[in-house]
Scaffold this motif. Structure first.
Motif, PDB file in Angstrom:
ATOM      1  N   ALA A  37     -23.535 -41.421  -4.709  1.00  0.00           N
ATOM      2  CA  ALA A  37     -24.466 -41.583  -3.584  1.00  0.00           C
ATOM      3  C   ALA A  37     -24.725 -40.270  -2.837  1.00  0.00           C
ATOM      4  O   ALA A  37     -25.653 -40.191  -2.036  1.00  0.00           O
ATOM      5  CB  ALA A  37     -23.922 -42.625  -2.615  1.00  0.00           C
ATOM      6  N   PHE A  38     -23.916 -39.255  -3.088  1.00  0.00           N
ATOM      7  CA  PHE A  38     -24.160 -37.975  -2.419  1.00  0.00           C
ATOM      8  C   PHE A  38     -25.458 -37.363  -2.938  1.00  0.00           C
ATOM      9  O   PHE A  38     -25.694 -37.310  -4.142  1.00  0.00           O
ATOM     10  CB  PHE A  38     -23.005 -36.997  -2.642  1.00  0.00           C
ATOM     11  CG  PHE A  38     -21.736 -37.394  -1.931  1.00  0.00           C
ATOM     12  CD1 PHE A  38     -20.550 -37.532  -2.624  1.00  0.00           C
ATOM     13  CD2 PHE A  38     -21.729 -37.611  -0.564  1.00  0.00           C
ATOM     14  CE1 PHE A  38     -19.377 -37.895  -1.977  1.00  0.00           C
ATOM     15  CE2 PHE A  38     -20.571 -37.977   0.096  1.00  0.00           C
ATOM     16  CZ  PHE A  38     -19.386 -38.122  -0.612  1.00  0.00           C
TER      17      PHE A  38
ATOM     18  N   ASP B 117     -25.450 -30.644 -10.872  1.00  0.00           N
ATOM     19  CA  ASP B 117     -25.568 -31.510 -12.044  1.00  0.00           C
ATOM     20  C   ASP B 117     -25.081 -32.893 -11.631  1.00  0.00           C
ATOM     21  O   ASP B 117     -23.877 -33.164 -11.620  1.00  0.00           O
ATOM     22  CB  ASP B 117     -24.732 -30.958 -13.198  1.00  0.00           C
ATOM     23  CG  ASP B 117     -24.856 -31.808 -14.454  1.00  0.00           C
ATOM     24  OD1 ASP B 117     -24.387 -31.367 -15.514  1.00  0.00           O
ATOM     25  OD2 ASP B 117     -25.413 -32.920 -14.382  1.00  0.00           O
ATOM     26  N   LYS B 118     -26.013 -33.755 -11.270  1.00  0.00           N
ATOM     27  CA  LYS B 118     -25.619 -35.062 -10.750  1.00  0.00           C
ATOM     28  C   LYS B 118     -25.059 -35.961 -11.846  1.00  0.00           C
ATOM     29  O   LYS B 118     -24.289 -36.870 -11.556  1.00  0.00           O
ATOM     30  CB  LYS B 118     -26.804 -35.736 -10.060  1.00  0.00           C
ATOM     31  CG  LYS B 118     -27.227 -35.016  -8.792  1.00  0.00           C
ATOM     32  CD  LYS B 118     -28.214 -35.832  -7.985  1.00  0.00           C
ATOM     33  CE  LYS B 118     -27.523 -36.989  -7.325  1.00  0.00           C
ATOM     34  NZ  LYS B 118     -28.467 -37.857  -6.603  1.00  0.00           N
ATOM     35  N   SER B 119     -25.440 -35.726 -13.083  1.00  0.00           N
ATOM     36  CA  SER B 119     -24.940 -36.581 -14.171  1.00  0.00           C
ATOM     37  C   SER B 119     -23.437 -36.407 -14.340  1.00  0.00           C
ATOM     38  O   SER B 119     -22.721 -37.354 -14.665  1.00  0.00           O
ATOM     39  CB  SER B 119     -25.667 -36.266 -15.473  1.00  0.00           C
ATOM     40  OG  SER B 119     -25.421 -34.931 -15.867  1.00  0.00           O
TER      41      SER B 119
ATOM     42  N   ALA C 103     -19.892 -28.667   0.432  1.00  0.00           N
ATOM     43  CA  ALA C 103     -19.983 -29.842   1.297  1.00  0.00           C
ATOM     44  C   ALA C 103     -21.068 -30.754   0.749  1.00  0.00           C
ATOM     45  O   ALA C 103     -22.075 -30.288   0.212  1.00  0.00           O
ATOM     46  CB  ALA C 103     -20.302 -29.431   2.737  1.00  0.00           C
ATOM     47  N   VAL C 104     -20.853 -32.050   0.871  1.00  0.00           N
ATOM     48  CA  VAL C 104     -21.805 -33.031   0.334  1.00  0.00           C
ATOM     49  C   VAL C 104     -22.126 -34.058   1.411  1.00  0.00           C
ATOM     50  O   VAL C 104     -21.356 -34.272   2.351  1.00  0.00           O
ATOM     51  CB  VAL C 104     -21.225 -33.735  -0.915  1.00  0.00           C
ATOM     52  CG1 VAL C 104     -20.983 -32.734  -2.029  1.00  0.00           C
ATOM     53  CG2 VAL C 104     -19.941 -34.485  -0.599  1.00  0.00           C
ATOM     54  N   LEU C 105     -23.280 -34.711   1.237  1.00  0.00           N
ATOM     55  CA  LEU C 105     -23.769 -35.658   2.238  1.00  0.00           C
ATOM     56  C   LEU C 105     -24.575 -36.740   1.534  1.00  0.00           C
ATOM     57  O   LEU C 105     -25.346 -36.461   0.618  1.00  0.00           O
ATOM     58  CB  LEU C 105     -24.665 -34.909   3.237  1.00  0.00           C
ATOM     59  CG  LEU C 105     -25.387 -35.719   4.313  1.00  0.00           C
ATOM     60  CD1 LEU C 105     -24.390 -36.295   5.299  1.00  0.00           C
ATOM     61  CD2 LEU C 105     -26.397 -34.829   5.042  1.00  0.00           C
TER      62      LEU C 105
ATOM     63  N   SER D 202     -30.506 -33.179  -4.207  1.00  0.00           N
ATOM     64  CA  SER D 202     -30.505 -33.785  -5.534  1.00  0.00           C
ATOM     65  C   SER D 202     -30.165 -32.747  -6.595  1.00  0.00           C
ATOM     66  O   SER D 202     -29.449 -31.795  -6.332  1.00  0.00           O
ATOM     67  CB  SER D 202     -31.853 -34.460  -5.801  1.00  0.00           C
ATOM     68  OG  SER D 202     -31.721 -35.350  -6.891  1.00  0.00           O
ATOM     69  N   SER D 203     -30.686 -32.871  -7.789  1.00  0.00           N
ATOM     70  CA  SER D 203     -30.295 -31.997  -8.890  1.00  0.00           C
ATOM     71  C   SER D 203     -31.118 -30.724  -8.921  1.00  0.00           C
ATOM     72  O   SER D 203     -32.125 -30.598  -8.233  1.00  0.00           O
ATOM     73  CB  SER D 203     -30.474 -32.714 -10.228  1.00  0.00           C
ATOM     74  OG  SER D 203     -29.413 -33.591 -10.460  1.00  0.00           O
ATOM     75  N   GLY D 204     -30.652 -29.786  -9.728  1.00  0.00           N
ATOM     76  CA  GLY D 204     -31.440 -28.588  -9.960  1.00  0.00           C
ATOM     77  C   GLY D 204     -30.774 -27.341  -9.441  1.00  0.00           C
ATOM     78  O   GLY D 204     -29.625 -27.352  -9.008  1.00  0.00           O
ATOM     79  N   ASN D 205     -31.524 -26.249  -9.518  1.00  0.00           N
ATOM     80  CA  ASN D 205     -31.037 -24.941  -9.107  1.00  0.00           C
ATOM     81  C   ASN D 205     -31.787 -24.451  -7.880  1.00  0.00           C
ATOM     82  O   ASN D 205     -32.939 -24.822  -7.654  1.00  0.00           O
ATOM     83  CB  ASN D 205     -31.268 -23.913 -10.233  1.00  0.00           C
ATOM     84  CG  ASN D 205     -30.391 -24.166 -11.424  1.00  0.00           C
ATOM     85  OD1 ASN D 205     -29.637 -25.125 -11.465  1.00  0.00           O
ATOM     86  ND2 ASN D 205     -30.507 -23.303 -12.414  1.00  0.00           N
TER      87      ASN D 205
END
Lengths: 111, 114
Positions: free
Chosen positions: A29-30, A66-68, A90-92, A52-55
């Motif tokens: 969920a982060f 890399d969310k996967s 840190a994540v949210l 979300s994902s990406g650079n």
């Protein structure tokens, strides 16, 4: 299990090296991912922030998500002694009400 | 430039004492936070506040209370200090109600409880 895992180091590299700092997280969920830098005897300061994902690139710094695999990275190119610090991820969550920090990785760049 | 200041850099107190840690920000930020930072554990949120007189518990509120009587000032109170509260305490502030907003940190107060 900690929500965010980060190797505390210390990581010691020669000047000019490419540095890779990493975190893993447990909850898919982060959605927001941040890197803070903390110099000795100072508070943390935000370095980079991705959604979300990406650079994302900013000068010598690249943040990668890399969310996967629930894995986030910070790359530092041409590392300098002035990059010596503790780096905290840190994540949210999307509608979360608090940041969750990793324990921080101590980086030492030797001249 | 945002400035977050904390009342003391180093503090030594005795077990059972009441301890006040003060934090002031000068940029009219709505949100203020108190964290403690311990080796291997990273930053852990104690309390945060979205507005004057409003407070919410973070992950580790036990043994702590907070006060926000003015927008620029957020105080952390240890009602009866214990040795396991020896730590680095960091205050932070951010502009709006979104936690994606950058948090600006103070320099920290290193508290030792004997």
């Amino acid at each position: 299990q900690k929500e965010v895992e980060q190797d505390p180091g210390p990581l010691s590299v020669p000047e000019g090296a490419i540095v890779s700092l990493n975190c893993t997280y447990s909850n898919s969920a982060f959605q927001y991912f941040m890197w803070y830098r903390q110099y000795s005897r100072k508070g943390p300061e935000l370095l980079m922030y991705t959604y979300s994902s990406g650079n994302k690139e900013d000068g010598r710094f690249t943040a990668q998500v890399d969310k996967s695999s629930k894995y986030i990275s910070l790359f530092i190119r041409d590392s300098q002694p002035s990059d010596s610090a503790t780096y905290l991820c840190a994540v949210l969550m999307e509608y979360g009400n608090k940041l969750v920090f990793g324990a921080g990785t101590i980086l030492r760049v030797k001249s | 430039d945002v400035k977050v200041t904390q009342s003391s850099r180093y503090l030594v107190k005795r077990t059972g004492e009441k301890v006040f840690l003060e934090c002031v920000q000068d940029m009219d930020h709505e949100n203020m936070f108190w964290y403690r930072q311990d080796p291997g554990l990273g930053l852990r949120l104690i309390y945060f506040s979205y507005d004057v007189k409003m407070k919410e518990k973070g992950d580790i509120p036990e043994g702590y209370s907070v006060s926000r009587e003015k927008k620029e000032r957020f105080s952390l109170i240890l009602e009866s200090a214990s040795t396991n509260q020896t730590s680095m305490y960091l205050c932070a502030s951010s502009l709006r109600g979104q936690l994606t907003d950058t948090q600006y940190f103070g320099p920290g107060t290193r508290l030792t409880v004997l």
